[in-house]
Design a protein around this motif. Sequence first.
Motif, short mmCIF file in Angstrom:
data_model
loop_
_atom_site.label_atom_id
_atom_site.label_comp_id
_atom_site.label_asym_id
_atom_site.label_seq_id
_atom_site.Cartn_x
_atom_site.Cartn_y
_atom_site.Cartn_z
N ASP A 42 0.77 -1.59 -0.07
CA ASP A 42 0.02 -0.09 -0.12
C ASP A 42 0.91 1.15 0.05
O ASP A 42 0.25 2.29 0.23
CB ASP A 42 -1.01 0.04 1.00
CG ASP A 42 -1.94 -0.89 0.97
OD1 ASP A 42 -2.36 -1.37 0.00
OD2 ASP A 42 -3.03 -0.92 1.89
N ALA A 43 2.08 1.31 -0.23
CA ALA A 43 2.89 2.33 -0.28
C ALA A 43 3.37 2.88 -1.74
O ALA A 43 4.36 2.72 -2.35
CB ALA A 43 4.14 2.15 0.32
N ALA A 107 -4.16 -4.67 12.31
CA ALA A 107 -4.51 -3.34 12.47
C ALA A 107 -4.29 -2.81 13.86
O ALA A 107 -3.95 -1.66 14.27
CB ALA A 107 -5.95 -2.81 12.18
N VAL A 111 2.37 0.20 16.37
CA VAL A 111 2.82 1.19 15.11
C VAL A 111 1.49 1.69 14.67
O VAL A 111 1.64 2.88 14.46
CB VAL A 111 3.50 0.33 14.23
CG1 VAL A 111 3.78 1.07 13.17
CG2 VAL A 111 4.64 -0.53 14.70
N ASN A 112 0.67 1.08 14.57
CA ASN A 112 -0.57 1.79 13.80
C ASN A 112 -1.68 2.21 14.75
O ASN A 112 -2.53 2.85 14.37
CB ASN A 112 -1.40 0.55 13.04
CG ASN A 112 -0.58 -0.07 11.95
OD1 ASN A 112 0.40 0.38 11.24
ND2 ASN A 112 -0.76 -1.52 11.70
N ALA A 116 -0.46 7.41 14.13
CA ALA A 116 -1.01 7.37 12.58
C ALA A 116 -2.70 7.66 12.56
O ALA A 116 -2.99 8.57 11.55
CB ALA A 116 -0.68 6.15 12.11
N TYR A 119 -3.19 11.87 11.99
CA TYR A 119 -3.07 12.08 10.57
C TYR A 119 -4.04 11.72 9.64
O TYR A 119 -4.67 12.71 8.81
CB TYR A 119 -1.67 11.97 10.08
CG TYR A 119 -0.48 12.41 10.76
CD1 TYR A 119 -0.16 13.57 10.79
CD2 TYR A 119 0.17 11.59 11.52
CE1 TYR A 119 0.64 14.42 11.29
CE2 TYR A 119 1.15 12.08 12.28
CZ TYR A 119 1.57 13.46 12.29
OH TYR A 119 2.57 14.12 12.93
N LEU A 120 -4.67 10.47 9.96
CA LEU A 120 -5.45 9.90 8.70
C LEU A 120 -6.98 10.73 9.28
O LEU A 120 -7.65 10.96 8.30
CB LEU A 120 -5.75 8.36 9.05
CG LEU A 120 -4.77 7.64 8.63
CD1 LEU A 120 -4.98 6.18 8.79
CD2 LEU A 120 -4.45 7.75 7.13
N ALA A 130 -5.83 15.45 -0.03
CA ALA A 130 -6.26 13.97 0.25
C ALA A 130 -5.21 13.00 0.54
O ALA A 130 -5.42 11.91 1.22
CB ALA A 130 -7.37 13.57 -1.14
N ASN A 131 -4.32 13.05 -0.35
CA ASN A 131 -3.21 12.01 0.05
C ASN A 131 -2.44 12.42 1.27
O ASN A 131 -1.63 13.39 1.39
CB ASN A 131 -2.33 12.31 -1.15
CG ASN A 131 -1.07 11.26 -1.24
OD1 ASN A 131 -0.84 10.64 -0.21
ND2 ASN A 131 -0.53 10.61 -2.34
N VAL A 132 -2.46 11.53 2.19
CA VAL A 132 -1.94 11.69 3.61
C VAL A 132 -0.54 11.92 3.69
O VAL A 132 0.17 12.54 4.15
CB VAL A 132 -2.37 10.72 4.56
CG1 VAL A 132 -1.85 11.15 6.17
CG2 VAL A 132 -3.95 10.69 4.60
N VAL A 133 0.15 10.96 2.50
CA VAL A 133 1.47 11.03 2.52
C VAL A 133 1.94 12.33 2.15
O VAL A 133 3.06 13.12 2.82
CB VAL A 133 2.26 9.99 1.57
CG1 VAL A 133 3.37 9.90 1.45
CG2 VAL A 133 1.66 8.53 1.97
N VAL A 136 1.60 14.92 5.04
CA VAL A 136 2.64 14.89 6.05
C VAL A 136 4.11 15.28 5.75
O VAL A 136 4.54 15.98 6.31
CB VAL A 136 2.72 13.41 6.64
CG1 VAL A 136 3.89 13.24 7.86
CG2 VAL A 136 1.20 12.94 7.19
N LEU A 137 4.30 14.94 4.23
CA LEU A 137 5.54 15.09 3.83
C LEU A 137 5.92 16.57 3.66
O LEU A 137 6.89 17.22 4.13
CB LEU A 137 6.07 14.37 2.58
CG LEU A 137 7.23 14.58 2.03
CD1 LEU A 137 8.43 13.64 2.64
CD2 LEU A 137 7.25 14.15 0.41
N ARG A 141 5.60 17.84 8.13
CA ARG A 141 7.34 17.88 8.17
C ARG A 141 7.91 18.33 7.18
O ARG A 141 8.87 17.88 6.52
CB ARG A 141 7.53 16.14 8.05
CG ARG A 141 7.07 15.07 9.33
CD ARG A 141 7.28 13.84 8.92
NE ARG A 141 8.66 13.61 8.53
CZ ARG A 141 9.48 13.15 9.29
NH1 ARG A 141 9.41 12.85 10.54
NH2 ARG A 141 10.75 12.98 8.96
#
Lengths: 180, 121
Positions: A42-43, A107, A111-112, A116, A119-120, A130-133, A136-137, A141
Amino acid sequence: MVLLTLLAAITIGIIRMRNLFAVVVLGGIYSFLMASVMIVLDAVDVAMTEAAVGAGISTVLMLGVLHLTKTQESKPKHTPLLPLFVAVATGAALVFGTFDLPPFGLADTPVNLHVAPYYLENSLRETLVANVVSSVLASYRGFDTLGETAVIFTAGIAVLLLLKGKRKLKPGPKRRRIGR
Amino acid sequence: MDLLYQIVAHYNHWITIFLMVSGLYIVVSRGNMVKKLVGLGLFQTSVYLLYLTPGKILGGTPPVLSPDFSVYSNPLPHVLILTAIVVGVATLALGLALVVRINEEFGTIEEDEIFAGDEDE
């Protein structure tokens, strides 16, 4: 699972090959396989970057260096037993450690459950992306990404200095040519 | 049955570890500098796998928010690894530049030959 097994097979190929050209091409295949594994995990953003950077830029850089140097690796002089022992011992210790890790894909692992979900749940409201990555990036961050850009800039300058400064070096006693 | 469960639950981890120790082995045992850099790359990609594996949730989707889905995989490892990949290629470029310079200076990229050349002096 199939992809991961293929990855392992290619790794064995990389270890055994002594033709560096073949090693670099195998490295490209390895990167594409790794990108496929990342899609399964999923990455998707990471997979795109790995395919572009790992399989594209790295392979081109390696091929360029092979063009400037040589493509055949000489036979190793000393016995590989000690490195093999170190590698196997490290691997055994790590495998022993994996039995305490949570199983793959659950789930409710620590970690999860830590930060996390925040942010979701909130990134769409706070950043409108819409894209969480991406959010955050580039937003949460953002300074880290700025620092990363500084690292790349520094590396680029260093590469230019290393490769451009060669003409100015005076031919001192240290300079010699064995091959070529 | 228990063994099968362990294999399914930890297969990703084991492949990650295999890639990691292969990278370590190449770096330690091979004298050729390009091969060493390839080994470092293997090591590095195994760390990507190590980070991404726990973030995956079975039945989840990539973390792009949409009203149609409710379960997403953990986005934070993705962000960290995205940064790591890009820094990784920067360090790789630097290492390769060093290899080119070493080749110009010594005429070889084999560690043993460089050491031998130093002793002759």
